[in-house]
Design a protein around this motif. Structure first.
Motif, PDB file in Angstrom:
ATOM      1  N   VAL A 191     -13.044  -3.496   9.694  1.00  0.00           N
ATOM      2  CA  VAL A 191     -11.822  -4.284   9.866  1.00  0.00           C
ATOM      3  C   VAL A 191     -11.903  -5.571   9.055  1.00  0.00           C
ATOM      4  O   VAL A 191     -10.914  -6.026   8.463  1.00  0.00           O
ATOM      5  N   LEU A 192     -13.095  -6.169   9.011  1.00  0.00           N
ATOM      6  CA  LEU A 192     -13.277  -7.423   8.285  1.00  0.00           C
ATOM      7  C   LEU A 192     -13.269  -7.231   6.770  1.00  0.00           C
ATOM      8  O   LEU A 192     -12.836  -8.127   6.026  1.00  0.00           O
ATOM      9  N   LEU A 193     -13.730  -6.077   6.305  1.00  0.00           N
ATOM     10  CA  LEU A 193     -13.967  -5.898   4.874  1.00  0.00           C
ATOM     11  C   LEU A 193     -12.740  -6.152   4.001  1.00  0.00           C
ATOM     12  O   LEU A 193     -12.862  -6.821   2.961  1.00  0.00           O
ATOM     13  N   PRO A 194     -11.521  -5.651   4.348  1.00  0.00           N
ATOM     14  CA  PRO A 194     -10.380  -5.931   3.471  1.00  0.00           C
ATOM     15  C   PRO A 194     -10.106  -7.425   3.301  1.00  0.00           C
ATOM     16  O   PRO A 194      -9.623  -7.848   2.247  1.00  0.00           O
ATOM     17  N   VAL A 195     -10.409  -8.224   4.317  1.00  0.00           N
ATOM     18  CA  VAL A 195     -10.224  -9.673   4.214  1.00  0.00           C
ATOM     19  C   VAL A 195     -11.349 -10.289   3.392  1.00  0.00           C
ATOM     20  O   VAL A 195     -11.115 -11.071   2.464  1.00  0.00           O
ATOM     21  N   LEU A 196     -12.583  -9.930   3.714  1.00  0.00           N
ATOM     22  CA  LEU A 196     -13.733 -10.512   3.021  1.00  0.00           C
ATOM     23  C   LEU A 196     -13.708 -10.212   1.530  1.00  0.00           C
ATOM     24  O   LEU A 196     -14.050 -11.070   0.705  1.00  0.00           O
ATOM     25  N   ALA A 197     -13.307  -8.996   1.169  1.00  0.00           N
ATOM     26  CA  ALA A 197     -13.335  -8.597  -0.241  1.00  0.00           C
ATOM     27  C   ALA A 197     -12.340  -9.375  -1.082  1.00  0.00           C
ATOM     28  O   ALA A 197     -12.510  -9.479  -2.309  1.00  0.00           O
ATOM     29  N   ASP A 198     -11.301  -9.928  -0.453  1.00  0.00           N
ATOM     30  CA  ASP A 198     -10.271 -10.664  -1.190  1.00  0.00           C
ATOM     31  C   ASP A 198     -10.561 -12.157  -1.312  1.00  0.00           C
ATOM     32  O   ASP A 198      -9.829 -12.876  -2.005  1.00  0.00           O
ATOM     33  N   VAL A 224      -6.056  -9.243  14.006  1.00  0.00           N
ATOM     34  CA  VAL A 224      -6.846  -9.807  12.917  1.00  0.00           C
ATOM     35  C   VAL A 224      -6.097 -11.015  12.365  1.00  0.00           C
ATOM     36  O   VAL A 224      -4.923 -10.893  11.990  1.00  0.00           O
ATOM     37  N   THR A 225      -6.758 -12.172  12.325  1.00  0.00           N
ATOM     38  CA  THR A 225      -6.133 -13.360  11.747  1.00  0.00           C
ATOM     39  C   THR A 225      -7.046 -13.956  10.680  1.00  0.00           C
ATOM     40  O   THR A 225      -8.273 -13.871  10.781  1.00  0.00           O
ATOM     41  N   LYS A 275      -8.240  -1.599  16.426  1.00  0.00           N
ATOM     42  CA  LYS A 275      -8.869  -1.079  17.627  1.00  0.00           C
ATOM     43  C   LYS A 275     -10.217  -1.766  17.839  1.00  0.00           C
ATOM     44  O   LYS A 275     -10.851  -2.259  16.906  1.00  0.00           O
ATOM     45  N   GLY A 276     -10.656  -1.771  19.097  1.00  0.00           N
ATOM     46  CA  GLY A 276     -11.761  -2.618  19.493  1.00  0.00           C
ATOM     47  C   GLY A 276     -13.098  -2.353  18.835  1.00  0.00           C
ATOM     48  O   GLY A 276     -13.904  -3.269  18.691  1.00  0.00           O
ATOM     49  N   HIS A 277     -13.358  -1.116  18.435  1.00  0.00           N
ATOM     50  CA  HIS A 277     -14.645  -0.801  17.827  1.00  0.00           C
ATOM     51  C   HIS A 277     -14.531  -0.617  16.315  1.00  0.00           C
ATOM     52  O   HIS A 277     -15.449  -0.106  15.680  1.00  0.00           O
ATOM     53  N   GLY A 278     -13.386  -1.002  15.737  1.00  0.00           N
ATOM     54  CA  GLY A 278     -13.213  -0.923  14.295  1.00  0.00           C
ATOM     55  C   GLY A 278     -12.784   0.432  13.786  1.00  0.00           C
ATOM     56  O   GLY A 278     -12.769   0.673  12.583  1.00  0.00           O
ATOM     57  N   GLN A 279     -12.381   1.322  14.695  1.00  0.00           N
ATOM     58  CA  GLN A 279     -12.079   2.694  14.285  1.00  0.00           C
ATOM     59  C   GLN A 279     -10.698   2.840  13.635  1.00  0.00           C
ATOM     60  O   GLN A 279     -10.427   3.849  12.993  1.00  0.00           O
ATOM     61  N   ALA A 280      -9.829   1.847  13.776  1.00  0.00           N
ATOM     62  CA  ALA A 280      -8.505   1.915  13.165  1.00  0.00           C
ATOM     63  C   ALA A 280      -7.950   0.510  13.001  1.00  0.00           C
ATOM     64  O   ALA A 280      -8.213  -0.377  13.809  1.00  0.00           O
ATOM     65  N   VAL A 281      -7.167   0.317  11.930  1.00  0.00           N
ATOM     66  CA  VAL A 281      -6.512  -0.970  11.687  1.00  0.00           C
ATOM     67  C   VAL A 281      -5.177  -0.714  10.998  1.00  0.00           C
ATOM     68  O   VAL A 281      -5.066   0.156  10.137  1.00  0.00           O
ATOM     69  N   ARG A 282      -4.157  -1.466  11.409  1.00  0.00           N
ATOM     70  CA  ARG A 282      -2.808  -1.346  10.848  1.00  0.00           C
ATOM     71  C   ARG A 282      -2.370  -2.720  10.349  1.00  0.00           C
ATOM     72  O   ARG A 282      -2.185  -3.639  11.130  1.00  0.00           O
ATOM     73  N   TRP A 283      -2.221  -2.832   9.021  1.00  0.00           N
ATOM     74  CA  TRP A 283      -1.856  -4.113   8.417  1.00  0.00           C
ATOM     75  C   TRP A 283      -0.351  -4.356   8.555  1.00  0.00           C
ATOM     76  O   TRP A 283       0.450  -3.459   8.369  1.00  0.00           O
ATOM     77  N   PHE A 284       0.024  -5.587   8.862  1.00  0.00           N
ATOM     78  CA  PHE A 284       1.441  -5.944   8.858  1.00  0.00           C
ATOM     79  C   PHE A 284       1.676  -7.277   8.133  1.00  0.00           C
ATOM     80  O   PHE A 284       2.813  -7.667   7.933  1.00  0.00           O
ATOM     81  N   GLY A 285       0.608  -7.986   7.777  1.00  0.00           N
ATOM     82  CA  GLY A 285       0.752  -9.299   7.149  1.00  0.00           C
ATOM     83  C   GLY A 285       0.227  -9.309   5.748  1.00  0.00           C
ATOM     84  O   GLY A 285      -0.492  -8.416   5.319  1.00  0.00           O
ATOM     85  N   ASP A 324      -9.576   4.211  10.132  1.00  0.00           N
ATOM     86  CA  ASP A 324      -8.237   4.667   9.764  1.00  0.00           C
ATOM     87  C   ASP A 324      -7.423   3.432   9.391  1.00  0.00           C
ATOM     88  O   ASP A 324      -6.981   2.679  10.256  1.00  0.00           O
ATOM     89  N   LEU A 325      -7.238   3.209   8.093  1.00  0.00           N
ATOM     90  CA  LEU A 325      -6.584   2.013   7.568  1.00  0.00           C
ATOM     91  C   LEU A 325      -5.204   2.357   7.033  1.00  0.00           C
ATOM     92  O   LEU A 325      -5.066   3.250   6.200  1.00  0.00           O
ATOM     93  N   THR A 326      -4.177   1.664   7.504  1.00  0.00           N
ATOM     94  CA  THR A 326      -2.828   1.826   6.968  1.00  0.00           C
ATOM     95  C   THR A 326      -2.191   0.457   6.784  1.00  0.00           C
ATOM     96  O   THR A 326      -2.587  -0.526   7.402  1.00  0.00           O
ATOM     97  N   GLY A 327      -1.190   0.406   5.907  1.00  0.00           N
ATOM     98  CA  GLY A 327      -0.446  -0.825   5.694  1.00  0.00           C
ATOM     99  C   GLY A 327      -0.959  -1.682   4.559  1.00  0.00           C
ATOM    100  O   GLY A 327      -0.305  -2.648   4.166  1.00  0.00           O
ATOM    101  N   THR A 328      -2.120  -1.359   4.022  1.00  0.00           N
ATOM    102  CA  THR A 328      -2.666  -2.062   2.865  1.00  0.00           C
ATOM    103  C   THR A 328      -3.609  -1.129   2.134  1.00  0.00           C
ATOM    104  O   THR A 328      -4.055  -0.118   2.695  1.00  0.00           O
ATOM    105  N   GLU A 329      -3.916  -1.434   0.894  1.00  0.00           N
ATOM    106  CA  GLU A 329      -4.841  -0.617   0.132  1.00  0.00           C
ATOM    107  C   GLU A 329      -6.270  -0.872   0.600  1.00  0.00           C
ATOM    108  O   GLU A 329      -6.634  -1.998   0.939  1.00  0.00           O
TER     109      GLU A 329
END
Length: 312
Positions: free
Chosen positions: A99-106, A291-292, A302-312, A148-153
């Motif tokens: 969940v953190l990786l898409p933020v950290l990588a940017d 995620v902020t 989701k709580g264990h990092g198994q899914a994330v849905r981007w909206f921002g 399971d990542l959706t809403g962003t690359e």
């Protein structure tokens, strides 16, 4: 929220579809007035289902049979109560790094990572794990974290980490079998893949231990952050921590972390950082974290990092 409501909510919003064992057990405890009376002897923060179930498992008690759980809990309450009072839910789930990786990588590289509520520090190694976002894979070492990542690359690079440190009221040591046993007890019964991941991540941390200090997220944060090397982007982050912090200390932390250089990331319950009524609807009625980045909401997770849905 009453004890009965707390366990009923856990059964339907957290365990349902994730752990049939804990869904069944939490629903039974929701109606068990004898266990309610025992739990009401300890502070509200110590009545959490995850904490009670973890302590019972640590002490060798059964969680798969409702009747056996009741009998064990009643018969062994003094030992259970003693553990509840000194322990916290320090689930150290490496899967949350997905969940953190898409933020950290940017963020501007390299990074100096500082985790608040670090437990044993397994969240401080996002550069040492591998990731699978659907058909997209990244990394070649360590455990593979599926998300399971959706809403962003999906991210295309791992972060470059040059410093890692953590702060926790009671930091755990990956080299201490007793601490690993507690982390294992906090993993839900059916989740053998998370147990395997715990061992693999612990081996990575043991080979290159981070700096972990025992301290408070307000009183001791600035001094630890000041140790970050110049030229690196400081990233203070926390996952499933702030919901356990009293309101006044949470507000003090948010005020403080906003004055530090760099950025801060939170993955926590709605309302912990971003007001719940300002968020778009989540994708279902189960429990999700928000995620902020620097207080700005970005995604549901989701709580264990198994899914994330981007909206921002």
């Amino acid at each position: 929220m009453t004890t009965a409501e707390l366990y009923a909510d856990f059964a339907t919003r957290e365990a349902r579809g994730v752990s049939p064992t804990y869904e069944r057990l939490a629903a039974a405890v929701a109606g068990d007035t004898v266990i309610h009376e025992l739990l009401e002897r300890v502070p509200v923060a110590k009545r959490q289902p995850n904490l009670l179930f973890g302590v019972v498992r640590l002490l060798g008690g059964p969680v798969g049979d409702v009747g056996a759980f009741h009998d064990f809990t009643v018969a062994n309450w003094p030992a259970i109560e003693a553990e509840l009072l000194v322990r916290a839910t320090q689930t150290n789930e490496a899967g949350r790094c997905a969940v953190l990786l898409p933020v950290l990588a940017d963020l501007p590289q390299p990074l100096a990572l500082l985790e608040v509520g670090a437990s044993a520090g397994l969240g401080l190694y996002p550069d040492r794990y591998s990731y699978r976002y659907g058909d997209h894979t990244l990394g070649t070492g360590g455990p593979v974290l599926d998300c399971d990542l959706t809403g962003t690359e999906p991210p295309t690079r791992l972060p470059e980490v040059v410093w890692r440190a953590g702060i926790d009221l009671n930091p755990l040591r990956v080299t201490d079998p007793a601490d690993i046993a507690w982390l294992d007890a906090l993993i839900w019964p059916e989740h053998q893949h998370r147990r395997d991941r715990l061992r693999a991540a612990a081996a990575i941390a043991a080979a290159d231990p981070p700096e972990l200090i025992a301290g408070d997220l307000v009183d001791d944060l600035a001094a630890l952050a000041a140790k970050a090397p110049p030229g690196a982007t400081l990233v203070v982050f926390l996952t499933s921590v702030l919901y356990q912090v009293p309101d006044d200390r949470r507000a003090a932390f948010i005020d403080l972390v906003g004055t530090l250089p760099g950025h801060w990331i939170s993955v926590d319950l709605p309302g912990a950082v971003a007001p719940a009524d300002t968020l778009p609807p989540a994708w279902d009625d189960t429990l999700h974290n928000v995620v902020t980045l620097d207080g700005r909401p970005l995604a549901w997770a989701k709580g264990h990092g198994q899914a994330v849905r981007w909206f921002g």
